[in-house]
Write a protein that holds these residues in place. Structure first.
Motif, PDB file in Angstrom:
ATOM      1  N   VAL A 141     -14.589-106.915 -11.358  1.00  0.00           N
ATOM      2  CA  VAL A 141     -14.282-106.617 -12.892  1.00  0.00           C
ATOM      3  C   VAL A 141     -13.463-105.944 -13.414  1.00  0.00           C
ATOM      4  O   VAL A 141     -13.762-105.091 -13.668  1.00  0.00           O
ATOM      5  N   GLU A 142     -12.439-106.382 -14.526  1.00  0.00           N
ATOM      6  CA  GLU A 142     -11.736-105.138 -15.180  1.00  0.00           C
ATOM      7  C   GLU A 142     -13.242-104.244 -16.390  1.00  0.00           C
ATOM      8  O   GLU A 142     -13.852-104.980 -17.060  1.00  0.00           O
ATOM      9  N   VAL A 143     -13.399-103.115 -15.988  1.00  0.00           N
ATOM     10  CA  VAL A 143     -14.114-102.670 -17.163  1.00  0.00           C
ATOM     11  C   VAL A 143     -13.102-102.639 -18.409  1.00  0.00           C
ATOM     12  O   VAL A 143     -14.675-102.010 -19.375  1.00  0.00           O
ATOM     13  N   GLY A 144     -11.945-103.103 -19.480  1.00  0.00           N
ATOM     14  CA  GLY A 144     -12.772-103.661 -20.239  1.00  0.00           C
ATOM     15  C   GLY A 144     -12.681-104.572 -20.614  1.00  0.00           C
ATOM     16  O   GLY A 144     -13.499-104.666 -22.354  1.00  0.00           O
ATOM     17  N   LEU A 145     -12.715-105.658 -20.145  1.00  0.00           N
ATOM     18  CA  LEU A 145     -13.746-106.693 -20.278  1.00  0.00           C
ATOM     19  C   LEU A 145     -14.966-106.466 -20.484  1.00  0.00           C
ATOM     20  O   LEU A 145     -15.918-107.312 -20.896  1.00  0.00           O
ATOM     21  N   THR A 201     -17.462 -96.579 -26.259  1.00  0.00           N
ATOM     22  CA  THR A 201     -17.348 -97.970 -27.396  1.00  0.00           C
ATOM     23  C   THR A 201     -15.699 -98.608 -26.829  1.00  0.00           C
ATOM     24  O   THR A 201     -15.122 -99.705 -27.375  1.00  0.00           O
ATOM     25  N   SER A 202     -15.125 -97.613 -26.591  1.00  0.00           N
ATOM     26  CA  SER A 202     -13.640 -98.392 -26.352  1.00  0.00           C
ATOM     27  C   SER A 202     -13.269 -97.084 -24.590  1.00  0.00           C
ATOM     28  O   SER A 202     -13.864 -96.231 -23.703  1.00  0.00           O
ATOM     29  N   MET A 203     -11.642 -97.630 -23.932  1.00  0.00           N
ATOM     30  CA  MET A 203     -10.777 -97.253 -23.216  1.00  0.00           C
ATOM     31  C   MET A 203     -11.179 -95.851 -23.467  1.00  0.00           C
ATOM     32  O   MET A 203     -10.942 -94.761 -22.500  1.00  0.00           O
ATOM     33  N   ASP A 205     -12.531 -93.180 -25.038  1.00  0.00           N
ATOM     34  CA  ASP A 205     -13.838 -92.615 -25.272  1.00  0.00           C
ATOM     35  C   ASP A 205     -14.038 -92.923 -23.395  1.00  0.00           C
ATOM     36  O   ASP A 205     -14.074 -91.462 -23.386  1.00  0.00           O
ATOM     37  N   LEU A 206     -13.589 -93.729 -23.056  1.00  0.00           N
ATOM     38  CA  LEU A 206     -14.327 -92.992 -21.406  1.00  0.00           C
ATOM     39  C   LEU A 206     -12.872 -92.575 -20.768  1.00  0.00           C
ATOM     40  O   LEU A 206     -13.091 -91.411 -20.157  1.00  0.00           O
ATOM     41  N   SER A 207     -11.848 -92.807 -21.129  1.00  0.00           N
ATOM     42  CA  SER A 207     -11.006 -91.542 -20.534  1.00  0.00           C
ATOM     43  C   SER A 207     -10.881 -89.952 -21.067  1.00  0.00           C
ATOM     44  O   SER A 207     -10.549 -88.889 -20.208  1.00  0.00           O
ATOM     45  N   ALA A 208     -11.335 -90.205 -22.229  1.00  0.00           N
ATOM     46  CA  ALA A 208     -11.349 -88.693 -22.647  1.00  0.00           C
ATOM     47  C   ALA A 208     -12.325 -87.595 -21.625  1.00  0.00           C
ATOM     48  O   ALA A 208     -12.643 -86.800 -21.705  1.00  0.00           O
ATOM     49  N   THR A 209     -13.889 -88.770 -21.957  1.00  0.00           N
ATOM     50  CA  THR A 209     -14.772 -88.426 -21.048  1.00  0.00           C
ATOM     51  C   THR A 209     -14.229 -87.536 -19.775  1.00  0.00           C
ATOM     52  O   THR A 209     -14.718 -86.812 -19.284  1.00  0.00           O
ATOM     53  N   ALA A 256      -7.260-100.418 -19.164  1.00  0.00           N
ATOM     54  CA  ALA A 256      -8.239-101.105 -19.348  1.00  0.00           C
ATOM     55  C   ALA A 256      -8.323-101.873 -18.511  1.00  0.00           C
ATOM     56  O   ALA A 256      -9.621-102.755 -18.596  1.00  0.00           O
ATOM     57  N   THR A 257      -8.200-101.918 -17.792  1.00  0.00           N
ATOM     58  CA  THR A 257      -7.709-103.386 -17.028  1.00  0.00           C
ATOM     59  C   THR A 257      -8.240-102.929 -14.884  1.00  0.00           C
ATOM     60  O   THR A 257      -8.120-102.898 -14.535  1.00  0.00           O
ATOM     61  N   VAL A 258      -8.946-101.194 -14.909  1.00  0.00           N
ATOM     62  CA  VAL A 258      -9.033-101.164 -14.181  1.00  0.00           C
ATOM     63  C   VAL A 258     -10.602-101.457 -13.408  1.00  0.00           C
ATOM     64  O   VAL A 258     -11.309-102.055 -14.783  1.00  0.00           O
ATOM     65  N   GLU A 259     -10.958-101.622 -12.137  1.00  0.00           N
ATOM     66  CA  GLU A 259     -11.985-102.050 -11.663  1.00  0.00           C
ATOM     67  C   GLU A 259     -13.357-101.437 -12.573  1.00  0.00           C
ATOM     68  O   GLU A 259     -13.445-100.253 -12.176  1.00  0.00           O
ATOM     69  N   VAL A 260     -14.113-101.940 -12.632  1.00  0.00           N
ATOM     70  CA  VAL A 260     -15.394-101.344 -13.174  1.00  0.00           C
ATOM     71  C   VAL A 260     -16.543-100.662 -12.023  1.00  0.00           C
ATOM     72  O   VAL A 260     -16.812 -99.640 -12.166  1.00  0.00           O
TER      73      VAL A 260
END
Lengths: 90, 90
Positions: free
Chosen positions: A48-52, B4-6, B8-12, B46-50
């Motif tokens: 599943v997509e991490v954004g969702l 809380t958003s992509m 934040d994730l990308s920066a980390t 944001a569409t990358v797989e979790v």
DNA sequence: ACGGTATGTGACCGTTCGTGCACAATGTCA
DNA sequence: TGACATTGTGCACGAACGGTCACATACCGT
């Protein structure tokens, strides 16, 4: 709850949803995804997509916290075994 | 770091990778993903797989912690506004 | 046991993923 | 400035996404 696999994530999502007294359909509407997708997440679907997922967690009032695994590490540190293993067949 | 958003994730991810002195290619090899994919994550895709994201974070020595947004809440609680808004056009 | 709700699962469809490759742009260091 | 490594981006391809619909199963209160 520490999340190291999809199992952890799915269990936490399901538990939190039930604590809130929400059905999958209600939660799906709040997060603007399909009910079936929520079902997939709760059963551990890893693609599943991490954004969702982030949207879903926000709808559940859950926040992701990202912490370093090894607090003692300050100097740059690399898992050489993992790196070499991954590079071996290239 | 609260996610809380992509952004934040990308920066980390980028910060941690650089702290470890790794190139995108090295990190990609460790997490068994493509270098281009890592580049996408670090730019906030944001569409990358979790599942792949979890692998990436593990390779970086990062652990996801999932905490409730409102610690005082014990009783079932629903964001009625969000729910109604989502259900309105059905 | 019954009725209604909730959940799991499969198929179809349009869209987009992730990979690999190539090349340009950027950064780094002597 | 000149190599060299690093990173960003576009393309084509096979694979899989997420939405929707349909149906089966599981659950729950009465």
């Amino acid at each position: 709850m520490k999340i190291t696999s999809m199992r952890d994530l799915s269990a936490t999502v399901r538990g939190r949803r039930q604590d809130l007294g929400l059905s999958q359909a209600e939660l799906a509407a709040m997060a603007k995804v399909s009910r079936e997708w929520v079902s997939g997440v709760e059963s551990g679907k890893a693609t599943v997509e991490v954004g969702l997922v982030i949207r879903l967690l926000a709808a559940l009032g859950l926040v992701l916290d990202l912490v370093t695994d090894d607090p003692a590490t300050v100097e740059p540190r690399v898992n050489l075994d993992a790196l070499l293993g991954a590079l071996r067949d290239r």
